[in-house]
Scaffold this motif. Structure first.
Motif, mmCIF file in Angstrom:
data_model
loop_
_atom_site.group_PDB
_atom_site.id
_atom_site.type_symbol
_atom_site.label_atom_id
_atom_site.label_comp_id
_atom_site.label_asym_id
_atom_site.label_seq_id
_atom_site.Cartn_x
_atom_site.Cartn_y
_atom_site.Cartn_z
ATOM 1 N N GLN A 1 -38.262 25.779 33.862
ATOM 2 C CA GLN A 1 -38.044 26.039 35.291
ATOM 3 C C GLN A 1 -37.480 24.801 35.984
ATOM 4 N N ARG A 2 -38.052 23.638 35.695
ATOM 5 C CA ARG A 2 -37.591 22.404 36.336
ATOM 6 C C ARG A 2 -36.166 22.062 35.928
ATOM 7 N N VAL A 3 -35.859 22.214 34.648
ATOM 8 C CA VAL A 3 -34.530 21.864 34.148
ATOM 9 C C VAL A 3 -33.456 22.750 34.779
ATOM 10 N N LEU A 4 -33.650 24.067 34.752
ATOM 11 C CA LEU A 4 -32.619 24.958 35.266
ATOM 12 C C LEU A 4 -32.502 24.882 36.789
ATOM 13 N N THR A 5 -33.605 24.652 37.453
ATOM 14 C CA THR A 5 -33.540 24.493 38.904
ATOM 15 C C THR A 5 -32.783 23.220 39.258
ATOM 16 N N ALA A 6 -33.061 22.134 38.543
ATOM 17 C CA ALA A 6 -32.334 20.885 38.779
ATOM 18 C C ALA A 6 -30.855 21.027 38.450
ATOM 19 N N ALA A 7 -30.535 21.911 37.502
ATOM 20 C CA ALA A 7 -29.134 22.148 37.133
ATOM 21 C C ALA A 7 -28.406 23.036 38.126
ATOM 22 N N GLY A 8 -29.121 23.558 39.130
ATOM 23 C CA GLY A 8 -28.483 24.335 40.181
ATOM 24 C C GLY A 8 -28.580 25.828 40.040
ATOM 25 N N PHE A 9 -29.379 26.317 39.081
ATOM 26 C CA PHE A 9 -29.521 27.760 38.903
ATOM 27 C C PHE A 9 -30.536 28.341 39.886
ATOM 28 N N ALA A 10 -30.373 29.619 40.167
ATOM 29 C CA ALA A 10 -31.321 30.375 40.987
ATOM 30 C C ALA A 10 -31.962 31.461 40.123
ATOM 31 N N ASP A 11 -33.061 32.013 40.632
ATOM 32 C CA ASP A 11 -33.742 33.136 39.971
ATOM 33 C C ASP A 11 -34.087 32.839 38.515
ATOM 34 N N VAL A 12 -34.578 31.635 38.255
ATOM 35 C CA VAL A 12 -34.940 31.246 36.887
ATOM 36 C C VAL A 12 -36.218 31.974 36.472
ATOM 37 N N ALA A 13 -36.207 32.558 35.289
ATOM 38 C CA ALA A 13 -37.379 33.279 34.785
ATOM 39 C C ALA A 13 -37.507 33.062 33.286
ATOM 40 N N THR A 14 -38.750 33.064 32.803
ATOM 41 C CA THR A 14 -39.017 32.999 31.368
ATOM 42 C C THR A 14 -39.904 34.168 30.980
ATOM 43 N N GLU A 15 -39.658 34.694 29.801
ATOM 44 C CA GLU A 15 -40.424 35.849 29.315
ATOM 45 C C GLU A 15 -40.660 35.657 27.823
ATOM 46 N N ALA A 16 -41.925 35.766 27.394
ATOM 47 C CA ALA A 16 -42.279 35.564 25.989
ATOM 48 C C ALA A 16 -41.805 36.744 25.140
ATOM 49 N N HIS A 17 -41.237 36.418 23.982
ATOM 50 C CA HIS A 17 -40.835 37.430 23.015
ATOM 51 C C HIS A 17 -41.289 36.986 21.634
ATOM 52 N N ASP A 18 -41.875 37.918 20.887
ATOM 53 C CA ASP A 18 -42.271 37.681 19.498
ATOM 54 C C ASP A 18 -41.398 38.555 18.614
ATOM 55 N N VAL A 19 -40.668 37.922 17.713
ATOM 56 C CA VAL A 19 -39.738 38.652 16.856
ATOM 57 C C VAL A 19 -40.022 38.289 15.395
#
Length: 298
Positions: free
Chosen positions: A207-225
């Motif tokens: 979240q911190r990295v992408l926000t600092a890079a100027g992105f909006a609506d940053v989200a993470t979602e866990a996936h098990d594959v």
């Protein structure tokens, strides 16, 4: 990235050798991002860290599919779609161009470049950007992600995958530790936030990295594959060794040392094997999605 250009120059032969295997077996590592991106006919798409080009070819094909609504305007848009793959490794880009010739793959191009240092990524602006298991390898992830954001149109979509914790990806250290006693010295393994498989395991850091890079609506979602492979312990061990930090020392070792390394890795990977059936290797990922600020003209 770990070791920079020199590291990837040494690693490239393994990735090139196993390109077809990895396209097939490694596809689950990026499927969630492909679904989230939902590439549409006529779009321009960036593939960040494209390696030997398999993901870029898939993205380009999606942009060239016949539109569901058959009008002249939409048909022209679909014909103009395409994908650009960018990678730090010149050798892997040459392999990508050889595997997917432009004459046979309309709309598909490849560029050598260090995304973290490029003021502008060739072929933009893009409607969407994709990355499979690469962001955690950036030495400066804010700079790399900012370059991706600058390459997107206003409102452009970004979807990527990265590894979660090491506990959910036990096959990664297994391949390295099984081979290590039998090959030459390995490069230093990354610690904490240093570039490496688990540098973005903390969703707060993403979240911190992408926000600092100027992105909006940053989200993470866990996936098990799960990665699946045939019941061939030597082949599976060599594939996973060759793509990791033990790959270059492995390839420089004697045939006897290589055989011992394959056996060592296969022993530690045995827990993921069903004899006579094959391998089912669990991988724990984050799906990362974000948007470039602004509203797309589309």
């Amino acid at each position: 990235m770990p070791g920079g250009a020199a590291f990837w120059a040494a690693a490239a032969p393994g990735w090139i050798r196993h390109a077809d295997r990895h396209d097939a077996r490694g596809r689950p590592l990026g499927e969630a991002a492909l679904r989230a991106l939902a590439v549409r006919p006529g779009e321009r798409v960036l593939d960040v860290g494209c390696g030997c080009g398999g993901t870029t070819a898939e993205l380009a094909a999606a942009t060239r599919k016949a539109p569901t609504v058959t009008t002249a305007a939409v048909g022209e848009a679909a014909a103009g779609g395409g994908a650009v793959g960018v990678d730090l490794s010149a050798a892997m880009i040459e392999a990508a161009r050889s595997r997917f010739p432009a004459a046979d793959h309309p709309g598909l191009t490849f560029e050598t470049g260090d995304v973290e240092r490029l003021p502008e990524i060739p072929g933009g602006p893009f409607d969407a950007a994709y990355s499979r298991m690469v962001l955690m390898l950036f030495a400066d992830p804010v700079a790399g992600c900012a370059a991706v954001r600058r390459s997107l149109r206003p409102g452009g979509r970004f979807a990527a995958t990265v590894f979660r914790s090491g506990a959910g990806n036990a096959w990664l250290p297994a391949a390295v530790l099984g081979a290590a006693p039998f090959v030459g010295a390995l490069p230093p393994l990354p610690v904490g936030a240093e570039p490496g498989p688990f540098a973005l395991a903390d969703p707060g850091r993403i979240q911190r990295v992408l926000t600092a890079a100027g992105f909006a609506d940053v989200a993470t979602e866990a996936h098990d594959v799960h990665l699946t492979a045939p019941d061939d312990p030597g082949d599976v061990a060599e594939w996973l060794i060759d793509l990791g930090p033990a790959g270059a020392p492995f390839r420089q070792s004697s045939s006897q040392a290589q055989a011992a390394a394959r056996t060592g890795a296969a022993n530690l990977l045995e827990r993921f094997r069903e004899p006579g059936v094959g391998y089912r290797i669990p991988a724990a990922l984050w799906l990362v999605t974000a948007r470039a600020p602004g509203v797309s003209a589309a």
